[in-house]
Enzyme design. Structure first.
Site, PDB file in Angstrom:
ATOM      1  N   CYS A 169     -18.566 -20.786  -7.302  1.00 38.08           N
ATOM      2  CA  CYS A 169     -17.259 -21.252  -7.783  1.00 38.08           C
ATOM      3  C   CYS A 169     -17.177 -22.765  -7.872  1.00 38.08           C
ATOM      4  CB  CYS A 169     -16.138 -20.713  -6.902  1.00 38.08           C
ATOM      5  SG  CYS A 169     -16.278 -21.187  -5.164  1.00 38.08           S
ATOM      6  N   GLU A 207      -8.376 -18.648  -3.654  1.00 32.30           N
ATOM      7  CA  GLU A 207      -9.572 -19.481  -3.847  1.00 32.30           C
ATOM      8  C   GLU A 207     -10.240 -19.005  -5.130  1.00 32.30           C
ATOM      9  OE1 GLU A 207     -10.263 -22.054  -2.190  1.00 32.30           O
ATOM     10  OE2 GLU A 207      -8.891 -21.833  -0.512  1.00 32.30           O
TER      11      GLU A 207
END
Length: 470
Positions: free
Chosen positions: A246, A212
């Protein structure tokens, strides 16, 4: 901890897994309830630790850290029994008398490496799936968020089964030694650069990984939208957590004629959010370390664009005011890497077609955002771009819906989780065909000696339309 100690740690976890300790569904539910208790009974201590690490306001910690976790835990507790059941699959005529299904196996001993920017959520969210799937887990919180890491290292053994779930703290040296061990899966959240290191280490043991990562998440703004709404939702998606998210907004792609109005609306919203003195606001975050501050300030100082709002900073306080930079070109330093800070570049784009070309000329982003009321234009962007996720007319909200898979593609990562997707991430679906012994008369055509008749009937049996699995 020495490498030998890590080897023993993993070995002990394997012994626990081999004994079948984590397999019963009731055990998994019990651990999930205890994980929920860990969060619910220690909320204030968790919020305080996160505040010490990144000055995250309590409201943001609730929204981005614990609330999402509690929702996912409740879902897993309610659904883990159904998720764990075998799933029947369809058969063809050749398997008419057989039972065919997917058996759900836990992977074994898995490693979860968390990230510093959301040190609770990004460590414990994948843990939910790993527990639900029946795995033993080694947890490695980020050393950058030191206070949260230490608190979790204290709390987890008090609440969860310490024979099946273990915590390792430390920095790069400890993580490097840990990665030399053989795991059955590695789940990593963090930067693309470190993701490559994780993948190289995993390759030594052919260990599958979920990465991720991040990337430059763009926002496409079209003429058909209310710029006041765009400004509020973009500002929230960009400047929450000091831009250290993110899936946070990285840059705007905007037609030149919309820019003056949009910039003014952004300035109004920032004043509404943080007041006249942002530094004094209790709702504005900070950088985690000097290194992160210096990196982002280096990008700002090198930009060829025009700072039209913000820019004030104080290294001693790890503070950078929400900053808007106009007239940013494609080759600008701000456009070469994920900013991960409170700087919003605005790139002039003639239209949506040009915006798509701009996005497709770069690495695939973790998320793509678009503000539009034109369905044909939305469909064009969806069909012409590749990204981990897409949110239309808002930012970041896709990550709060656990019925949507969360994850990247290409440089922004691979694999997916949240909700049942987290369970799937840590599960091997083992295909099972169970055939009765008294069917020899039905499969005569597969045995030699062969002739045209056997070949004909073999083709008929195999290519016949599939029958339902009921």
């Amino acid at each position: 901890m020495a490498e030998a100690a890590y080897a023993q740690l993993v070995k002990d976890a394997r012994v626990t897994f081999a004994r079948g300790r984590t397999l019963p569904v009731e055990y998994r539910k019990e651990q999930l309830v205890k994980l929920r208790d860990l969060i619910s009974e220690n909320e204030e201590a968790l919020y305080e630790a996160v505040y010490k690490d990144v000055r995250r306001p309590k409201a943001e910690a609730i929204n981005f850290e614990t609330l999402m976790l509690l929702n996912e835990i409740n879902t897993a507790i309610a659904e883990v029994k159904n998720w764990s059941k075998p799933t029947k699959v369809s058969r063809n005529v050749l398997q008419l008398t057989d039972s065919a299904y997917l058996h759900k196996d836990p992977l074994g001993v898995v490693l979860i490496i968390g990230a510093w920017n959301y040190p609770i959520n990004l460590l414990l969210a994948p843990l939910i799936g790993a527990i639900a799937a029946g795995n033993c887990v080694i947890l490695k919180p980020s050393e950058v968020s030191q206070h949260t890491a230490e608190l979790l290292a204290q709390l987890i053994p008090k609440y969860l089964d310490s024979e099946a779930i273990k915590v390792v703290t430390g920095g790069v040296e400890e993580t490097t030694a840990l990665l030399k061990q053989r795991f059955d899966h590695i789940f990593y959240t963090g930067s693309t650069a470190v993701g490559k290191v994780i993948m190289r280490a995993a390759a030594e043991h052919l260990t599958p990984v979920t990465l991720e990562l991040g990337g430059k998440c763009p926002v496409i703004v079209e003429k058909s939208v209310d710029l006041g709404i765009v400004a509020r939702r973009v500002a929230w998606g960009k400047f929450s957590s000091c831009g250290q998210t993110c899936v946070g907004v990285d840059y705007l792609l905007c037609p030149p004629e919309l820019k003056p109005k949009l910039i003014e609306e952004l300035k109004k919203v920032l004043k509404e959010f943080y007041g006249d003195d942002v530094k004094a606001s209790q709702d504005y975050c900070r950088f985690a370390t000097d290194r992160h501050f210096d990196r982002v300030m280096g990008l700002l100082n090198a930009t060829k664009g025009t700072v039209v709002h913000g820019g004030s900073h104080d290294k001693a306080d790890l503070f950078l005011e929400p900053t808007i930079v106009d007239n940013v070109e494609a080759d600008d330093p701000l456009m070469q890497e994920e900013i991960f800070g409170p700087i919003l570049p605005i790139v002039n784009i003639a239209d949506t077609k040009a915006a798509v070309a701009h996005i497709n000329a770069r690495e695939k982003p973790l998320a793509l955002y678009m503000f539009s009321s034109d369905q044909a234009s939305i469909d064009y962007v969806l069909n012409s771009t590749s990204s981990g996720n897409v949110t239309i007319n808002d930012t970041m909200m896709h990550m709060s819906l656990d019925t949507l898979p969360f994850g990247g593609v290409g440089n922004s990562g691979h694999g997916r989780y949240h909700g049942k997707f987290s369970f799937d991430c840590f599960t091997h679906e083992k295909g099972v065909l169970h055939r009765p012994t008294g069917v020899e008369k039905m499969i005569w055509m597969r045995y030699p000696p062969f002739d045209e008749k056997k070949i004909y009937w073999a083709k008929m049996a195999i290519t016949k339309r599939k029958i339902p699995f009921l």
